[in-house]
Design a protein around this motif. Structure first.
Motif, PDB file in Angstrom:
ATOM      1  N   SER A 179      42.376  48.905  37.987  1.00  0.00           N
ATOM      2  CA  SER A 179      41.090  48.244  37.716  1.00  0.00           C
ATOM      3  C   SER A 179      39.943  49.008  38.364  1.00  0.00           C
ATOM      4  N   LYS A 180      40.180  49.487  39.575  1.00  0.00           N
ATOM      5  CA  LYS A 180      39.148  50.245  40.285  1.00  0.00           C
ATOM      6  C   LYS A 180      38.839  51.547  39.573  1.00  0.00           C
ATOM      7  N   GLU A 181      39.894  52.244  39.129  1.00  0.00           N
ATOM      8  CA  GLU A 181      39.689  53.525  38.438  1.00  0.00           C
ATOM      9  C   GLU A 181      38.964  53.348  37.124  1.00  0.00           C
ATOM     10  N   LYS A 182      39.256  52.242  36.406  1.00  0.00           N
ATOM     11  CA  LYS A 182      38.646  52.013  35.095  1.00  0.00           C
ATOM     12  C   LYS A 182      37.347  51.215  35.181  1.00  0.00           C
ATOM     13  N   GLY A 183      36.996  50.756  36.373  1.00  0.00           N
ATOM     14  CA  GLY A 183      35.764  49.990  36.534  1.00  0.00           C
ATOM     15  C   GLY A 183      35.813  48.615  35.923  1.00  0.00           C
ATOM     16  N   ILE A 184      36.980  47.996  35.908  1.00  0.00           N
ATOM     17  CA  ILE A 184      37.160  46.668  35.309  1.00  0.00           C
ATOM     18  C   ILE A 184      37.080  45.608  36.403  1.00  0.00           C
ATOM     19  N   THR A 185      36.132  44.713  36.280  1.00  0.00           N
ATOM     20  CA  THR A 185      35.948  43.664  37.289  1.00  0.00           C
ATOM     21  C   THR A 185      36.056  42.259  36.708  1.00  0.00           C
ATOM     22  N   THR A 186      36.337  42.152  35.418  1.00  0.00           N
ATOM     23  CA  THR A 186      36.411  40.837  34.761  1.00  0.00           C
ATOM     24  C   THR A 186      37.569  40.009  35.309  1.00  0.00           C
ATOM     25  N   THR A 187      37.332  38.709  35.511  1.00  0.00           N
ATOM     26  CA  THR A 187      38.373  37.751  35.858  1.00  0.00           C
ATOM     27  C   THR A 187      38.403  36.669  34.783  1.00  0.00           C
ATOM     28  N   PHE A 188      39.429  35.815  34.825  1.00  0.00           N
ATOM     29  CA  PHE A 188      39.511  34.784  33.780  1.00  0.00           C
ATOM     30  C   PHE A 188      38.343  33.805  33.865  1.00  0.00           C
ATOM     31  N   LYS A 189      37.699  33.721  35.040  1.00  0.00           N
ATOM     32  CA  LYS A 189      36.544  32.844  35.183  1.00  0.00           C
ATOM     33  C   LYS A 189      35.331  33.387  34.432  1.00  0.00           C
ATOM     34  N   ASP A 190      35.373  34.691  34.108  1.00  0.00           N
ATOM     35  CA  ASP A 190      34.261  35.324  33.386  1.00  0.00           C
ATOM     36  C   ASP A 190      34.405  35.219  31.870  1.00  0.00           C
ATOM     37  N   LEU A 191      35.536  34.699  31.406  1.00  0.00           N
ATOM     38  CA  LEU A 191      35.794  34.642  29.971  1.00  0.00           C
ATOM     39  C   LEU A 191      35.089  33.427  29.377  1.00  0.00           C
ATOM     40  N   ASN A 192      33.943  33.653  28.787  1.00  0.00           N
ATOM     41  CA  ASN A 192      33.148  32.570  28.207  1.00  0.00           C
ATOM     42  C   ASN A 192      33.870  31.983  26.994  1.00  0.00           C
ATOM     43  N   GLY A 193      34.272  30.722  27.080  1.00  0.00           N
ATOM     44  CA  GLY A 193      35.015  30.070  26.009  1.00  0.00           C
ATOM     45  C   GLY A 193      36.472  29.826  26.373  1.00  0.00           C
ATOM     46  N   TYR A 194      36.927  30.405  27.476  1.00  0.00           N
ATOM     47  CA  TYR A 194      38.314  30.170  27.902  1.00  0.00           C
ATOM     48  C   TYR A 194      38.370  28.874  28.711  1.00  0.00           C
ATOM     49  N   PRO A 195      39.411  28.017  28.482  1.00  0.00           N
ATOM     50  CA  PRO A 195      39.519  26.751  29.218  1.00  0.00           C
ATOM     51  C   PRO A 195      39.933  26.992  30.679  1.00  0.00           C
ATOM     52  N   VAL A 196      38.974  27.420  31.468  1.00  0.00           N
ATOM     53  CA  VAL A 196      39.235  27.790  32.870  1.00  0.00           C
ATOM     54  C   VAL A 196      39.840  26.632  33.658  1.00  0.00           C
ATOM     55  N   GLU A 197      39.449  25.413  33.319  1.00  0.00           N
ATOM     56  CA  GLU A 197      39.907  24.258  34.087  1.00  0.00           C
ATOM     57  C   GLU A 197      41.418  24.090  34.047  1.00  0.00           C
ATOM     58  N   THR A 198      42.079  24.594  33.004  1.00  0.00           N
ATOM     59  CA  THR A 198      43.536  24.444  32.920  1.00  0.00           C
ATOM     60  C   THR A 198      44.252  25.267  33.973  1.00  0.00           C
ATOM     61  N   LEU A 199      43.614  26.336  34.444  1.00  0.00           N
ATOM     62  CA  LEU A 199      44.243  27.207  35.438  1.00  0.00           C
ATOM     63  C   LEU A 199      43.620  27.079  36.817  1.00  0.00           C
ATOM     64  N   ASN A 200      42.560  26.303  36.904  1.00  0.00           N
ATOM     65  CA  ASN A 200      41.817  26.251  38.158  1.00  0.00           C
ATOM     66  C   ASN A 200      41.805  24.870  38.789  1.00  0.00           C
ATOM     67  N   SER A 201      42.702  23.981  38.342  1.00  0.00           N
ATOM     68  CA  SER A 201      42.748  22.637  38.916  1.00  0.00           C
ATOM     69  C   SER A 201      43.388  22.682  40.294  1.00  0.00           C
ATOM     70  N   ALA A 202      43.170  21.638  41.074  1.00  0.00           N
ATOM     71  CA  ALA A 202      43.697  21.587  42.441  1.00  0.00           C
ATOM     72  C   ALA A 202      45.218  21.641  42.459  1.00  0.00           C
ATOM     73  N   GLU A 203      45.870  20.961  41.506  1.00  0.00           N
ATOM     74  CA  GLU A 203      47.326  20.947  41.503  1.00  0.00           C
ATOM     75  C   GLU A 203      47.907  22.329  41.226  1.00  0.00           C
TER      76      GLU A 203
END
Length: 502
Positions: A179-203
């Protein structure tokens, strides 16, 4: 984000050949297993098996074929055949283990995943599936009355978890470097339209990891205890508590370990009830435009996997009825629904990096053709169509696993007992010092299993120092555990019954 990579020119005929001939590229595993799960939920196991075989032809079966088949055969109480299928799956996981031990991190190793999609990668199973395979094999052996074989699988579970932890550390390091070599910094939280809450809940975020389960470790403690190996049972119970704290049955497993044998009469059986509910989540593909700077082209559509929980995964019963009067509380100790979400959350960085590299490769190939104009430009348009067709997330996952696992534990007089979950009832014959009763709720069905006779008050004989060093599974440890003779052959096949509201 800028991608520091050179233009990649792909031959159009080569890509189209792969696109049209590669069944795995276009296969929808979600659609196939949805029908299988529906048939199981209606009690039509034979039809589910037929459907499963029809979707897997050619003889070169992958890991998922054996995982799903083993679970379907288990529901029919065909424990020997189920274990046979799972042992073949285990061989494939062993291949992954052997390869993983010698590699230094190869999370981006498959070129096909960059060119086409992640479906072209060999399916090695999600980490929790690899561990759960050993646990399911242990349950098969226990249901067949072979506690020593179950012990072998329990031991393998611990070893497999250690390998997974080591490989994940290597993959994380390799991914960060790439990722560092290719300059990729995107995370799943940056994906506009992705249901982030399904992977980011407290449980999900509070889980220690996505592959260790409290049930697997509690089962280890119970098996070791039944084989009179309290020294090994204690770590199993302790690990279960660490993975799922503040659950009474888990805490009691450790707290009363030393006192239980003296409290149980020779005519009584220590019974562990295992109630499995629902089916593991399904994966589907969602396409999201991701900003990527490649030759002045800013936004590229990339497909990502999304988990969808089984609607019935929360409908787990809270009690078991015993002989029409006693009610035994059940405690949910493992959610494979939650574990799968944690596993996907941990896998997303690699999925994103592969997706961005794939999108960059496709875009630059298409642009190289379009820039040449004329007939070559038409080839560029065709390539763009092929790119759209092949852009899909990997939907493969072990779908016939239960969504949740609950347990209850009680000491009962040895013999027959009427057990009830809601309005579904079954007569269970419980014998030996320890027994395990596994029940599966799926759709409108309840699948009961008759336990084979457990160990007959085993007597532990300490191995010599040489034996302890050379072979931790020596006969001196496991040998004295005898099964009841001919009666073990009388267990009844499980029968689906109408599920009552839990």
């Amino acid at each position: 984000m800028p991608i520091s990579t050179r233009p990649i020119s792909l031959a159009l005929p080569f890509l189209l050949t792969i696109t049209l001939s590669g069944c795995s590229v276009m296969r929808s595993y979600d659609d196939e297993l949805k029908q299988t799960i529906d048939l199981v939920g209606k009690g039509q196991i034979d039809q589910a098996l037929t459907h499963h075989e029809a979707n897997n032809t050619g003889g070169d079966f992958d890991l998922l074929y054996y995982l799903e088949k083993g679970e379907l055969l288990r529901l029919k109480s065909q424990y020997k055949d189920s274990a046979g299928a799972w042992l073949l799956a285990d061989q494939k996981v062993n291949e992954w283990e052997n390869e993983a031990k010698v590699r230094a991190g190869a999370i981006l190793e498959n070129v096909g995943a960059v060119v086409l999609n992640d479906k072209t990668r060999r399916y090695d199973g999600h980490d929790y599936e690899k561990v759960m395979l050993s646990t399911r094999l242990a349950l098969d052996h226990l249901s067949a009355g072979d506690w020593n074989a179950a012990r072998t699988e329990i031991k393998k579970t611990h070893e497999r978890e250690a390998i997974i932890a080591e490989i994940n550390a290597k993959d994380t390091e390799a991914l960060e470097q790439e990722s560092k070599e290719k300059g990729i910094t995107t995370t799943f939280k940056d994906l506009n339209g992705y249901p982030v809450e399904t992977l980011n809940s407290a449980e999900v975020t509070t889980l220690k990891n996505g592959y260790q389960s409290a049930f697997s470790h509690y089962l280890a403690g119970f098996v070791y205890e039944a084989l009179n190996e309290q020294g090994l049972a204690s770590p199993g119970y302790r690990q279960a508590i660490e993975l799922q704290p503040n659950i009474k049955i888990l805490e009691d497993g450790l707290a009363t370990l030393e006192s239980r044998p003296s409290l149980r009469k020779p005519t009584e059986t220590d019974v562990l009830f295992v109630v499995e509910s629902g089916a593991a989540p399904a994966l589907s593909s969602i396409t999201i435009p991701v900003p990527v700077i490649v030759s002045n082209l800013g936004v590229i559509p990339i497909s990502f996997p999304v988990l969808h929980s089984d609607p019935s995964h929360t409908l787990q019963p809270s009690t078991i009825g015993i002989d029409g009067k006693d009610t035994l509380p059940l405690a949910g100790v493992t959610s494979l629904d939650t574990m799968s979400k944690r596993a996907l959350r941990d896998d997303m960085p690699g999925i994103i990096v592969r997706g961005i590299l794939r999108a960059a490769a496709k875009t630059m190939s298409q642009k190289a053709l379009m820039d040449q104009g004329g007939g070559v430009a038409i080839a560029g348009i065709a390539l763009n169509i092929a790119n759209v067709i092949t852009e899909s997330a990997d939907e493969r996952t072990w779908r016939t696993l239960p969504a949740t696992i609950s347990i209850g534990r009680v000491t009962l007089p040895s013999g027959k007992h009427d057990i009830a979950i809601g309005s579904s009832k079954q007569s269970i014959d419980i014998q030996g010092s320890h027994a395990i009763v596994v029940t599966r709720l799926l759709g409108n069905q309840v699948y009961w299993s008759q336990p084979a006779f457990g160990p007959q008050m085993p007597v532990y004989t300490a191995p010599s120092a040489i034996q302890a060093i050379e072979n931790t599974d020596s006969p001196a440890i496991t040998g004295p555990n005898k099964k009841a003779p001919s009666k073990s052959k009388k267990k009844k096949a499980s029968k689906p019954a109408q599920q009552a509201k839990g």
